[in-house]
Design a protein around this motif. Sequence first.
Motif, PDB file in Angstrom:
ATOM      1  N   UNK A 107      60.255 -27.680 -28.009  1.00 51.95           N
ATOM      2  CA  UNK A 107      59.125 -26.903 -27.519  1.00 51.95           C
ATOM      3  C   UNK A 107      58.413 -27.650 -26.392  1.00 51.95           C
ATOM      4  N   UNK A 108      58.181 -26.930 -25.298  1.00 57.40           N
ATOM      5  CA  UNK A 108      57.477 -27.455 -24.136  1.00 57.40           C
ATOM      6  C   UNK A 108      56.486 -26.383 -23.691  1.00 57.40           C
ATOM      7  N   UNK A 109      55.914 -26.536 -22.508  1.00 56.35           N
ATOM      8  CA  UNK A 109      54.988 -25.535 -21.982  1.00 56.35           C
ATOM      9  C   UNK A 109      55.165 -25.409 -20.482  1.00 56.35           C
ATOM     10  N   UNK A 110      54.746 -24.255 -19.975  1.00 59.14           N
ATOM     11  CA  UNK A 110      54.624 -24.057 -18.539  1.00 59.14           C
ATOM     12  C   UNK A 110      53.152 -23.780 -18.280  1.00 59.14           C
ATOM     13  N   UNK A 153      50.514 -30.691 -22.696  1.00 57.08           N
ATOM     14  CA  UNK A 153      50.134 -30.816 -21.299  1.00 57.08           C
ATOM     15  C   UNK A 153      50.017 -32.245 -20.796  1.00 57.08           C
ATOM     16  N   UNK A 154      50.274 -33.213 -21.650  1.00 59.69           N
ATOM     17  CA  UNK A 154      50.088 -34.611 -21.290  1.00 59.69           C
ATOM     18  C   UNK A 154      51.157 -35.200 -20.396  1.00 59.69           C
ATOM     19  N   UNK A 178      47.698 -32.443 -11.114  1.00 64.27           N
ATOM     20  CA  UNK A 178      47.407 -31.312 -11.981  1.00 64.27           C
ATOM     21  C   UNK A 178      45.964 -30.871 -11.800  1.00 64.27           C
ATOM     22  N   UNK A 179      45.689 -29.613 -12.030  1.00 66.02           N
ATOM     23  CA  UNK A 179      44.315 -29.147 -11.930  1.00 66.02           C
ATOM     24  C   UNK A 179      43.487 -29.704 -13.078  1.00 66.02           C
TER      25      UNK A 179
END
Length: 172
Positions: free
Chosen positions: A100-103, A126-127, A24-25
């Motif tokens: 709920x998640x994230x992109x 983001x973990x 990951x960045x």
Amino acid sequence: MRQAPRRSYIRRLIVSNAAASAPAPTAGIGLFLPAEVHFDDLDAMGLLHNSRYQVLVERAWIAFWYARGFGGTNGLEDDAFNVVKAFTITYEAPLSAPGAYAVHLWIDRLGSTSATAAYRVCSSDGGTTYAHGTRTAVRLDRTTFLPTPWSDRARGVALEIMAPHEERAARR
């Protein structure tokens, strides 16, 4: 008669064989957009179906560009008239529950007519990374369907979430 393995055993096996996280960045690169996983996105094993990851990424990109005024009334105006040339994905850990998640999105490469965006499908904070990859799009001329350069406006927006050169080089 031999019994089939229990689902919980299979899930533990998958988790134990999955990588801990994707490359990951560093913090501050790109942006996180919310993504919702519904019960009907899960497959018969109770995992997010492989085809749904791409849908989550596409919806995040559409939301990103629409929020910045791209797409117009029909969704295909100007720079939004583009096609996906390549989509890569590496699965890191099973996503096994609705919610709920994230992109996490960022631009990895920006050419004159194409752009490669990198992404992670991850937990809301983001973990945890469930999958990561890239998506390359090519802008097309509406009349000829040939590649045409991105507008200065689109390039400016893309540069806002561009990974620094050092980050891009480290991932290759």
